[in-house]
Motif scaffolding. Structure first.
Motif, PDB file in Angstrom:
ATOM      1  N   PRO A  10      -5.951  49.481   0.318  1.00  0.00           N
ATOM      2  CA  PRO A  10      -5.428  49.227   1.674  1.00  0.00           C
ATOM      3  C   PRO A  10      -6.292  48.266   2.492  1.00  0.00           C
ATOM      4  CG  PRO A  10      -5.243  51.548   1.158  1.00  0.00           C
ATOM      5  CD  PRO A  10      -6.021  50.912   0.030  1.00  0.00           C
ATOM      6  N   TRP A  11      -7.614  48.414   2.433  1.00  0.00           N
ATOM      7  CA  TRP A  11      -8.486  47.556   3.230  1.00  0.00           C
ATOM      8  C   TRP A  11      -8.593  46.143   2.685  1.00  0.00           C
ATOM      9  CZ3 TRP A  11     -10.123  47.410   7.948  1.00  0.00           C
ATOM     10  CH2 TRP A  11     -10.178  48.587   8.690  1.00  0.00           C
ATOM     11  N   LYS A  12      -8.099  45.912   1.475  1.00  0.00           N
ATOM     12  CA  LYS A  12      -8.151  44.566   0.895  1.00  0.00           C
ATOM     13  C   LYS A  12      -6.765  43.939   0.775  1.00  0.00           C
ATOM     14  CE  LYS A  12     -12.611  44.229  -0.671  1.00  0.00           C
ATOM     15  NZ  LYS A  12     -13.401  43.599  -1.672  1.00  0.00           N
ATOM     16  N   SER A  13      -5.775  44.513   1.444  1.00  0.00           N
ATOM     17  CA  SER A  13      -4.424  43.954   1.361  1.00  0.00           C
ATOM     18  C   SER A  13      -4.388  42.503   1.853  1.00  0.00           C
ATOM     19  CB  SER A  13      -3.424  44.820   2.116  1.00  0.00           C
ATOM     20  OG  SER A  13      -3.802  44.949   3.467  1.00  0.00           O
ATOM     21  N   PHE A  14      -5.187  42.173   2.844  1.00  0.00           N
ATOM     22  CA  PHE A  14      -5.280  40.791   3.319  1.00  0.00           C
ATOM     23  C   PHE A  14      -5.796  39.883   2.215  1.00  0.00           C
ATOM     24  CE2 PHE A  14      -9.540  42.325   3.816  1.00  0.00           C
ATOM     25  CZ  PHE A  14     -10.340  41.229   3.559  1.00  0.00           C
ATOM     26  N   TYR A  15      -6.729  40.402   1.411  1.00  0.00           N
ATOM     27  CA  TYR A  15      -7.333  39.645   0.320  1.00  0.00           C
ATOM     28  C   TYR A  15      -6.308  39.407  -0.789  1.00  0.00           C
ATOM     29  CZ  TYR A  15     -11.892  38.018  -1.350  1.00  0.00           C
ATOM     30  OH  TYR A  15     -12.955  37.247  -1.723  1.00  0.00           O
ATOM     31  N   VAL A  16      -5.502  40.432  -1.078  1.00  0.00           N
ATOM     32  CA  VAL A  16      -4.436  40.305  -2.073  1.00  0.00           C
ATOM     33  C   VAL A  16      -3.438  39.252  -1.619  1.00  0.00           C
ATOM     34  CG1 VAL A  16      -2.523  41.501  -3.214  1.00  0.00           C
ATOM     35  CG2 VAL A  16      -4.716  42.672  -2.923  1.00  0.00           C
ATOM     36  N   PHE A  17      -3.039  39.319  -0.345  1.00  0.00           N
ATOM     37  CA  PHE A  17      -2.117  38.325   0.200  1.00  0.00           C
ATOM     38  C   PHE A  17      -2.679  36.912   0.044  1.00  0.00           C
ATOM     39  CE2 PHE A  17      -1.268  35.571   3.874  1.00  0.00           C
ATOM     40  CZ  PHE A  17       0.066  35.292   3.634  1.00  0.00           C
ATOM     41  N   LEU A  18      -3.932  36.705   0.468  1.00  0.00           N
ATOM     42  CA  LEU A  18      -4.526  35.370   0.385  1.00  0.00           C
ATOM     43  C   LEU A  18      -4.693  34.925  -1.067  1.00  0.00           C
ATOM     44  CD1 LEU A  18      -7.130  35.584   3.282  1.00  0.00           C
ATOM     45  CD2 LEU A  18      -5.122  34.089   3.174  1.00  0.00           C
ATOM     46  N   ALA A  19      -5.067  35.843  -1.953  1.00  0.00           N
ATOM     47  CA  ALA A  19      -5.226  35.499  -3.366  1.00  0.00           C
ATOM     48  C   ALA A  19      -3.887  35.065  -3.967  1.00  0.00           C
ATOM     49  CB  ALA A  19      -5.814  36.669  -4.137  1.00  0.00           C
ATOM     50  N   LEU A  20      -2.818  35.770  -3.622  1.00  0.00           N
ATOM     51  CA  LEU A  20      -1.494  35.384  -4.128  1.00  0.00           C
ATOM     52  C   LEU A  20      -1.043  34.054  -3.528  1.00  0.00           C
ATOM     53  CD1 LEU A  20       0.257  38.865  -4.221  1.00  0.00           C
ATOM     54  CD2 LEU A  20      -0.626  37.533  -6.157  1.00  0.00           C
ATOM     55  N   LEU A  21      -1.322  33.855  -2.251  1.00  0.00           N
ATOM     56  CA  LEU A  21      -1.001  32.573  -1.612  1.00  0.00           C
ATOM     57  C   LEU A  21      -1.787  31.438  -2.282  1.00  0.00           C
ATOM     58  CD1 LEU A  21       0.411  30.930   0.587  1.00  0.00           C
ATOM     59  CD2 LEU A  21      -1.447  31.571   2.147  1.00  0.00           C
ATOM     60  N   GLU A  22      -3.064  31.659  -2.531  1.00  0.00           N
ATOM     61  CA  GLU A  22      -3.885  30.648  -3.217  1.00  0.00           C
ATOM     62  C   GLU A  22      -3.346  30.378  -4.614  1.00  0.00           C
ATOM     63  OE1 GLU A  22      -7.770  32.417  -2.926  1.00  0.00           O
ATOM     64  OE2 GLU A  22      -7.597  32.472  -0.751  1.00  0.00           O
ATOM     65  N   SER A  23      -2.847  31.415  -5.289  1.00  0.00           N
ATOM     66  CA  SER A  23      -2.259  31.238  -6.621  1.00  0.00           C
ATOM     67  C   SER A  23      -1.014  30.349  -6.554  1.00  0.00           C
ATOM     68  CB  SER A  23      -1.873  32.586  -7.224  1.00  0.00           C
ATOM     69  OG  SER A  23      -2.999  33.392  -7.399  1.00  0.00           O
ATOM     70  N   VAL A  24      -0.209  30.545  -5.533  1.00  0.00           N
ATOM     71  CA  VAL A  24       0.979  29.703  -5.354  1.00  0.00           C
ATOM     72  C   VAL A  24       0.550  28.258  -5.101  1.00  0.00           C
ATOM     73  CG1 VAL A  24       2.936  29.218  -3.819  1.00  0.00           C
ATOM     74  CG2 VAL A  24       2.484  31.567  -4.571  1.00  0.00           C
ATOM     75  N   ILE A  25      -0.435  28.073  -4.242  1.00  0.00           N
ATOM     76  CA  ILE A  25      -0.890  26.718  -3.912  1.00  0.00           C
ATOM     77  C   ILE A  25      -1.494  26.032  -5.133  1.00  0.00           C
ATOM     78  CG2 ILE A  25      -2.462  25.335  -2.495  1.00  0.00           C
ATOM     79  CD1 ILE A  25      -2.151  27.556  -0.326  1.00  0.00           C
ATOM     80  N   THR A  26      -2.347  26.739  -5.886  1.00  0.00           N
ATOM     81  CA  THR A  26      -2.949  26.113  -7.073  1.00  0.00           C
ATOM     82  C   THR A  26      -1.898  25.873  -8.156  1.00  0.00           C
ATOM     83  OG1 THR A  26      -3.737  28.288  -7.805  1.00  0.00           O
ATOM     84  CG2 THR A  26      -5.329  26.858  -6.667  1.00  0.00           C
ATOM     85  N   SER A  27      -0.862  26.706  -8.203  1.00  0.00           N
ATOM     86  CA  SER A  27       0.255  26.450  -9.128  1.00  0.00           C
ATOM     87  C   SER A  27       0.998  25.178  -8.721  1.00  0.00           C
ATOM     88  CB  SER A  27       1.222  27.631  -9.153  1.00  0.00           C
ATOM     89  OG  SER A  27       0.606  28.768  -9.689  1.00  0.00           O
ATOM     90  N   LEU A  28       1.151  24.973  -7.412  1.00  0.00           N
ATOM     91  CA  LEU A  28       1.761  23.727  -6.931  1.00  0.00           C
ATOM     92  C   LEU A  28       0.904  22.518  -7.297  1.00  0.00           C
ATOM     93  CD1 LEU A  28       3.097  24.764  -3.407  1.00  0.00           C
ATOM     94  CD2 LEU A  28       4.459  23.987  -5.360  1.00  0.00           C
TER      95      LEU A  28
END
Length: 142
Positions: free
Chosen positions: A112-130
């Motif tokens: 729960p306290w790292k949900s922001f980190y999961v969100f940013l990590a997934l967003l970064e994954s989308v960006i690096t995939s782009l």
């Protein structure tokens, strides 16, 4: 002339692939910075920073993390200044590497306290995939 006709005539410019890649690497770098900043608000994080009980608890670990996180920032520069063939190769290679790292971080941070980190990590994954996608589709000379 109505408003819809006026807006449909807006001129759009094609953005050079090097500039696209540089901006995508910039976005990744900013996400890393925000993630590390927001992590300071996780309970006990600052206590661990003060007493040395943290992931980067040695000079070599700190240096390794610094080198790893410097790569996306350097890719902003390299994406603009490298020649196309090596530029494309490097963006694909490093883009795949960072996508894999961020997916791994997302799945190992599911608290729960790292949900922001999961969100940013997934967003970064989308960006690096782009980044990988755009580099892979690098325009060819006719």
């Amino acid at each position: 002339m109505d408003t819809q006709t006026k807006t449909s005539n807006l001129k759009d410019f094609e953005v050079n692939i090097k500039i696209k890649l540089a901006f995508l690497w910039t976005a990744v770098t900013l996400c890393y910075l925000y993630g590390d900043y927001f992590e300071l608000y996780v309970p006990e994080k600052t206590t661990g920073l003060l007493n040395g009980d943290n992931l980067l608890n040695s000079p070599m670990k700190l240096l390794s993390a610094s080198i790893l996180l410097a790569i996306p920032a350097v890719m902003v520069f390299l994406s603009i200044f490298l020649k196309p063939k090596f530029n494309r190769f490097l963006n694909i290679l490093i883009g795949i590497f960072f996508t894999a790292i961020m997916v791994l971080i997302a799945f190992t941070s599911l608290t729960p306290w790292k949900s922001f980190y999961v969100f940013l990590a997934l967003l970064e994954s989308v960006i690096t995939s782009l980044i990988v996608f755009y580099a892979w589709k690098w325009p060819k000379d006719l």
